[in-house]
Design an enzyme around this catalytic site. Structure first.
Site, mmCIF file in Angstrom:
data_model
loop_
_atom_site.group_PDB
_atom_site.id
_atom_site.type_symbol
_atom_site.label_atom_id
_atom_site.label_comp_id
_atom_site.label_asym_id
_atom_site.label_seq_id
_atom_site.Cartn_x
_atom_site.Cartn_y
_atom_site.Cartn_z
ATOM 1 C CE LYS A 52 -3.891 -2.351 2.140
ATOM 2 N NZ LYS A 52 -4.537 -2.717 3.513
ATOM 3 C CD GLN A 96 -3.581 -4.122 6.650
ATOM 4 O OE1 GLN A 96 -3.419 -3.238 5.845
ATOM 5 N NE2 GLN A 96 -4.342 -5.472 6.276
ATOM 6 C CG ASP A 119 -10.050 0.055 4.745
ATOM 7 O OD1 ASP A 119 -9.596 -0.158 3.479
ATOM 8 O OD2 ASP A 119 -9.354 -0.300 5.869
#
Ligand code: NAP
Length: 282
Positions: A52, A96, A119
């Site tokens: 990422k 995460q 997200d």
């Protein structure tokens, strides 16, 4: 059969995003900033976060990873998220997953301010997606959607079957396909006769976590099959779809690896840029 090349599509998307970042830089004298919080030492999480960060930098974003040990207390992480919420140079915050057991996932997700929730997991974004308002869309279903639109621009009236009902994949995927006027069926572990449900579908999205669950005789001829699964086996990484068998029947199919995975990361970059634009116009 069309092999849906997620790696190539993700590459083209990143190029477009890079140009967009250049334009934003000229307009605002600023670029989007993504901060990822990584807790613990889980190897897959470390790899995801590295990828990422690499993609974010490649596209020209400011990117930062904040690492905590496995035993960090929840308060410390919540305080950090609140600081990042206030920080004007950050447009996207991602924690995460999975998290260590002593940290409450819901509390973490709820603390990220919705406008920086890259997200798309915050209840406000989930609600906005389901009511059709602008929102951050979870990266994996967004990636699946973009791949699907590439092979079938007009999805209206198609029968779409989703295997799996997670908040991460199945549910947001259903919202995206409903918006495209598909007739959507969501299946899960209690679904009876999954095979016959699959045989009805023009489009199958498999997001289950069971290696090669979807067999060749489960799919209608000329269907489009998107395989979200990433399953570690003795023979390497495989998807939720039996690629060998299904590729003989389907009109189009994503491979694993090289299908949905690369699009997920490219969509995270897209979401960060979209958050930046919303912040600038708010
Ligand atoms: P998850 O939260 O474990 O959800 C799995 C879903 O599959 C659940 O809804 C479960 O039903 C359903 N299911 C389990 N067994 C089933 C069966 N026999 N028949 C029908 N449905 C069944 O998983 P997830 O996070 O959505 O991830 C799914 C897969 O996608 C995993 O392989 C994961 O590694 C992969 N993944 C890939 C990416 C990517 O970038 N490509 C990103 C995220 C995840 P119940 O709700 O009834 O339990």
């Amino acid at each position: 059969m069309i092999l849906i090349d997620g790696k190539k599509e993700a590459g083209s998307l990143r190029l477009k995003l890079k140009e967009e970042v250049n334009e934003l830089k000229k307009k605002f004298n600023d670029v989007p900033g993504l901060t990822v919080i990584l807790i613990g030492e889980l190897a897959p999480s470390q790899i995801y976060v590295r990828n990422k960060e690499k993609s974010a930098k490649e596209v020209g974003l400011n990117s930062d990873v904040i690492k905590y040990p496995e035993d960090v207390d929840e308060k410390t992480v919540l305080k950090k998220i609140k600081d990042l919420n206030e920080n004007k140079s950050i447009s996207g915050i991602l924690v995460q997953l999975p998290l260590p057991k002593h940290i409450d996932k819901k509390k973490i997700i709820d603390t990220i301010i919705p406008i920086k929730d890259v997200d798309g997991f915050h209840p406000v974004n989930v609600g906005n997606l389901s009511t059709g308002y602008e929102s951050s869309i979870p990266c994996t279903p967004l990636g699946c959607y973009l791949l699907l639109k590439k092979v079938e621009p007009n999805l209206s009236g198609k029968k779409a079957l989703i295997i799996g009902r997670s908040n991460l994949n199945g549910k947001p995927m259903a919202q995206l396909l409903l918006k495209e006027n598909c007739t959507v069926t969501i299946t899960h572990s209690k679904t009876k006769n999954l095979k016959s449900e699959c045989l009805e579908a023009d489009i199958i999205i498999a997001a289950v976590g069971i290696p090669k669950l979807v067999k060749g005789d489960w799919v209608k001829k000329d269907s489009i099959v998107i395989d979200v699964g990433i399953n570690k086996t003795d023979k390497g990484i495989v998807g939720d779809v039996d690629f060998e068998e299904v590729s003989k029947k389907a009109k189009a199919l994503t491979p694993v690896p090289g299908g949905v995975g690369p699009m997920t990361i490219a969509c995270l970059i897209k979401n960060t840029i979209d958050c930046f634009k919303r912040i600038k116009s708010s």
